[in-house]
Write a protein that holds these residues in place. Structure first.
Motif, PDB file in Angstrom:
ATOM      1  N   PHE A  89      -6.627   9.255  -8.574  1.00 35.07           N
ATOM      2  CA  PHE A  89      -6.781   7.872  -9.070  1.00 35.07           C
ATOM      3  C   PHE A  89      -5.574   6.846  -8.849  1.00 35.07           C
ATOM      4  O   PHE A  89      -5.902   5.706  -8.465  1.00 35.07           O
ATOM      5  N   SER A  90      -4.448   7.638  -8.699  1.00 31.31           N
ATOM      6  CA  SER A  90      -3.105   6.750  -8.055  1.00 31.31           C
ATOM      7  C   SER A  90      -3.458   6.271  -6.447  1.00 31.31           C
ATOM      8  O   SER A  90      -2.924   5.253  -6.127  1.00 31.31           O
ATOM      9  N   VAL A  91      -4.282   6.790  -5.995  1.00 27.53           N
ATOM     10  CA  VAL A  91      -4.314   6.683  -4.346  1.00 27.53           C
ATOM     11  C   VAL A  91      -5.841   5.839  -4.460  1.00 27.53           C
ATOM     12  O   VAL A  91      -5.842   4.835  -3.897  1.00 27.53           O
ATOM     13  N   ILE A  92      -7.045   6.287  -5.063  1.00 27.93           N
ATOM     14  CA  ILE A  92      -8.138   5.766  -4.609  1.00 27.93           C
ATOM     15  C   ILE A  92      -8.299   4.392  -5.589  1.00 27.93           C
ATOM     16  O   ILE A  92      -8.563   3.260  -5.151  1.00 27.93           O
ATOM     17  N   GLY A  93      -8.136   4.790  -6.935  1.00 29.24           N
ATOM     18  CA  GLY A  93      -8.594   3.903  -7.841  1.00 29.24           C
ATOM     19  C   GLY A  93      -7.452   2.542  -7.897  1.00 29.24           C
ATOM     20  O   GLY A  93      -7.703   1.477  -8.439  1.00 29.24           O
ATOM     21  N   VAL A  94      -6.608   2.716  -7.174  1.00 28.41           N
ATOM     22  CA  VAL A  94      -5.216   1.734  -7.286  1.00 28.41           C
ATOM     23  C   VAL A  94      -5.161   1.121  -6.117  1.00 28.41           C
ATOM     24  O   VAL A  94      -5.046  -0.047  -5.594  1.00 28.41           O
ATOM     25  N   VAL A  95      -4.538   1.918  -4.916  1.00 27.89           N
ATOM     26  CA  VAL A  95      -4.295   1.565  -3.739  1.00 27.89           C
ATOM     27  C   VAL A  95      -5.541   1.014  -3.202  1.00 27.89           C
ATOM     28  O   VAL A  95      -5.447  -0.381  -2.607  1.00 27.89           O
ATOM     29  N   LEU A  96      -6.653   1.455  -2.825  1.00 25.63           N
ATOM     30  CA  LEU A  96      -7.920   0.954  -2.376  1.00 25.63           C
ATOM     31  C   LEU A  96      -8.395  -0.359  -3.043  1.00 25.63           C
ATOM     32  O   LEU A  96      -8.725  -1.457  -2.406  1.00 25.63           O
ATOM     33  N   SER A  97      -8.518  -0.160  -4.383  1.00 25.16           N
ATOM     34  CA  SER A  97      -8.659  -1.206  -5.359  1.00 25.16           C
ATOM     35  C   SER A  97      -7.930  -2.479  -5.249  1.00 25.16           C
ATOM     36  O   SER A  97      -8.121  -3.802  -5.001  1.00 25.16           O
TER      37      SER A  97
END
Length: 387
Positions: A89-97
């Motif tokens: 979630f630090s990668v998908i939910g944050v960076v991508l978002s």
């Protein structure tokens, strides 16, 4: 095994540290750990959770040795799973978002395969030098896969070697080579362009109710056919202490009750498989149900075969088969006479078994004077042997 077990942890920490240096990392992890209690009202959540528990912790049963191993292994596995959630979630939910400007809940539209193999690699493309991070990511996936496959296949090899001890049992390298080649060939269709659809179909049916049903049968066999009192006796012989209260009550009452409920719910809540916007046709669902039944068929065939080869009327056959085999005894020769003496004097009603499973009393504990003497002798032996 040291490499395949430890390297993914190190690589995961590296990816996490890199993600923390990018904008919005804390908000992404906060989204992961913020509970939505309304989801607990959905039966699908409990079904998925129970199945995931069997698939994740099942590997511990192939490599554990005692009660401490089970506890430590479970705590480590669950903790590492939670840590992986933070990393994802630090990668998908944050960076991508953050980069796309889309809210996290809209980025995370589904879980499972889509989350790990589609959304996560896509999010890595937002990292500087994404090729490096992509390689690290797939190494993190590959090494635990090799590790878990080794543990899952080892029992298969052991069974084959024990069935054919004089032939295949003495040729581990040819056996390992043959099984590896066969499973490799069977896996090729899953890496074709249509592989994801095949994988989703297999996963949809084989990793659901059949696992729950097998677990229900196992818990009933352990606690109510073999008996919780016998199980506790064997536990004490091996580890020097009786079956823990929570394990005894859980195996006899909580586990079968909860799993039966989940099996029933999974049947009534059944919905056809899908992948994205693709809905599987009717013939694919029939194939899927065949995948679901296949793991159970060998047990049914063996059960019919062994009942057929017993002597006497059907009731007598079933009665004899529901008792432990005379060949079932401790490996340590010192304990065998006492153990077999206990089994010969074994008398308990179903009421005694209920009392034992519930309160730890009944069965052996309320037996004859001779049985109590045997218990004392067993306790003495326990101090001298290590199983």
């Amino acid at each position: 095994m040291y490499v395949t077990a430890i390297s993914p942890v190190v690589l995961t920490i590296i990816i996490w540290i890199r993600a923390l240096t990018l904008p919005g990392a804390m908000s992404g992890m906060a989204y992961f750990i913020t509970p939505d209690f309304n989801r607990l009202a959905h039966p699908e959540v409990w079904i998925e959770g129970s199945v995931h528990g069997f698939l994740t912790l099942g590997l511990l049963g192939t490599d554990g040795h005692d009660w401490n191993d089970a506890i430590i292994g479970t705590v480590v596995t669950v903790s590492y799973g939670l840590f992986n959630g933070l990393v994802i979630f630090s990668v998908i939910g944050v960076v991508l978002s953050h980069e796309s400007g889309i809210p996290i809940y809209k980025v995370i539209t589904s879980g499972g395969f889509s989350l790990g193999f589609v959304a996560y690699p896509q999010a890595i493309t937002y990292f500087p030098v994404p090729q490096v991070w992509a390689v690290l990511f797939f190494i993190v996936l590959l090494l635990p896969g090799m590790d878990s496959q080794t543990l899952l296949m080892e029992p298969v090899f052991c069974v084959i070697e024990e069935i054919f001890p004089d032939t295949i049992g003495k040729r581990r390298i040819p056996l390992l080579t043959g099984v590896t080649v066969i499973t490799f060939l069977l896996g090729i269709p899953l890496v074709t362009q249509a592989g994801i659809y095949m994988f989703q179909l297999i996963d949809w049916y084989t990793a659901t109710w059949s696992i729950l049903l097998i677990a229900v049968i196992e818990s009933i066999v352990y606690s109510w056919i073999y008996g919780g009192d016998r199980l506790s006796r064997d536990f004490q012989l091996m580890l020097g202490r009786p079956l823990p209260v929570f394990v005894r009550v859980s195996t006899a009452f909580i586990t079968p009750g909860v799993l039966v409920f989940l099996v029933v719910v999974s049947i009534f809540k059944y919905k056809p498989p899908s992948y994205g916007n693709y809905e599987y046709p009717g013939y694919a669902q029939i194939i899927g149900w065949c995948f679901s039944i296949i793991p159970i068929i060998p047990s049914i065939i063996y059960m019919i075969w062994i009942v057929k080869n017993q002597d006497g009327i059907l009731k007598k056959r079933l009665s004899s088969l529901l008792n432990p085999s005379v060949d079932w005894k401790p490996a340590d020769k010192k304990a065998r006479p006492v153990y077999q003496g206990l089994e010969r004097n074994y008398k308990r009603s179903f009421k005694d078994l209920i009392l034992f499973n519930l309160m730890g009393r009944g069965g052996y504990e309320q037996g004859t004077r001779e049985t109590e003497d045997k218990h004392l002798e067993m306790d003495i032996i326990n101090k001298d042997i290590h199983v």
